[in-house]
Design a protein around this motif. Sequence first.
Motif, mmCIF file in Angstrom:
data_model
loop_
_atom_site.group_PDB
_atom_site.id
_atom_site.type_symbol
_atom_site.label_atom_id
_atom_site.label_comp_id
_atom_site.label_asym_id
_atom_site.label_seq_id
_atom_site.Cartn_x
_atom_site.Cartn_y
_atom_site.Cartn_z
ATOM 1 N N GLY A 185 -8.535 4.518 -1.622
ATOM 2 C CA GLY A 185 -9.720 5.359 -1.743
ATOM 3 C C GLY A 185 -9.667 6.222 -2.990
ATOM 4 N N ILE A 186 -10.603 7.158 -3.092
ATOM 5 C CA ILE A 186 -10.688 8.081 -4.232
ATOM 6 C C ILE A 186 -10.417 9.499 -3.738
ATOM 7 N N TYR A 187 -9.482 10.172 -4.417
ATOM 8 C CA TYR A 187 -9.111 11.544 -4.065
ATOM 9 C C TYR A 187 -9.487 12.456 -5.227
ATOM 10 N N ARG A 188 -10.346 13.400 -4.946
ATOM 11 C CA ARG A 188 -10.865 14.281 -5.998
ATOM 12 C C ARG A 188 -10.491 15.720 -5.686
ATOM 13 N N GLY A 189 -9.999 16.405 -6.732
ATOM 14 C CA GLY A 189 -9.595 17.792 -6.530
ATOM 15 C C GLY A 189 -9.192 18.440 -7.834
ATOM 16 N N ALA A 190 -8.362 19.468 -7.729
ATOM 17 C CA ALA A 190 -7.986 20.260 -8.895
ATOM 18 C C ALA A 190 -6.528 20.047 -9.254
#
Length: 322
Positions: A185-190
């Motif tokens: 999957g795609i993991y989006r964050g800082a």
Amino acid sequence: MKFLFVLSTVFLFAGCGLELDSEDSRNRELERDAELRAQYSQVEGTYLGAGSTVIDGETKTFSVELGLKVASSSTGTNSEGRDIPISTLEGQFRRTDVVQFSDFVNFQTTYNEVDGTIRLFLDDSQPGVEVSARIVGGQLVDGRLDLPSGFGGTFTAEKVQSRVMARSANSEIERIRQVYAPIVGIYRGAFSASSASRSDRGFESELRVDLQFISTTDAPQTPDEVGVEFRLLGTWRRLDVDDEQVVGATKQGVVTFDPLSGRVSFSGTPPALSAQNTNDFQISAFGKLVGDQLMFSEVTESQGFRGRVSGSFSGARIPSAL
């Protein structure tokens, strides 16, 4: 003439004796082989069960599948040059919740009919995957799994059928998809830098993880083996800039994932750069997947002439669009 007759008679009986000895020897070889085959046939089959181990102080459970199959082999040749037959026991073992190289090979196997102990191993000359247990009335008890890294856990299992389960490329692909479904999957964050210039102290990033099957075959070496070659491909991307603005804003590489512990690692380089320049723009990350949250506690990124940046990353999994 009398002397010749006596001598001929001696040779005749001697020849008959050699033939009888040879036939007796052959019969003994066949009897020994039949005894072994009958002994091994009693334990031949597929055993399914569960095991447990301790990871980071927490008990984790896993499923196991063990198969035993009678095979024909030879201990060499006799005085007549014929193969001396001997039945052997081949083993297969795997944890069904993970994918390992030993899932697709046949183990050397020993079995003691007196106490029911079995041992599956790959190579006695060096540490590797090894399985031991006792067979008691169709049950595997006192099961132990040892890995190259050390103790792998204990398990019990029950015989569910009297033959080894057939494996195919399609069934293995489906199992691999299920094992790695939690990480794909795609993991989006800082990304939070612990030591960098002010402009690089934090920026939005994402890691995309894809499961790719490179090649598959139903019988790469023997009919009992199934070959499925795959990889977890990771693509790291800064969301505040693109590759035209910052060299190496996008990096690709290999992701490793342990479903039992949740540990994740990623190592990548910019796909657009020539091989001699990629070392200046590497990224390596280590962390853990907890639910839908990917947390890299250690991230080290080389940014060419801008130097190296270290920090951490926390990203939430983006729901896939249906």
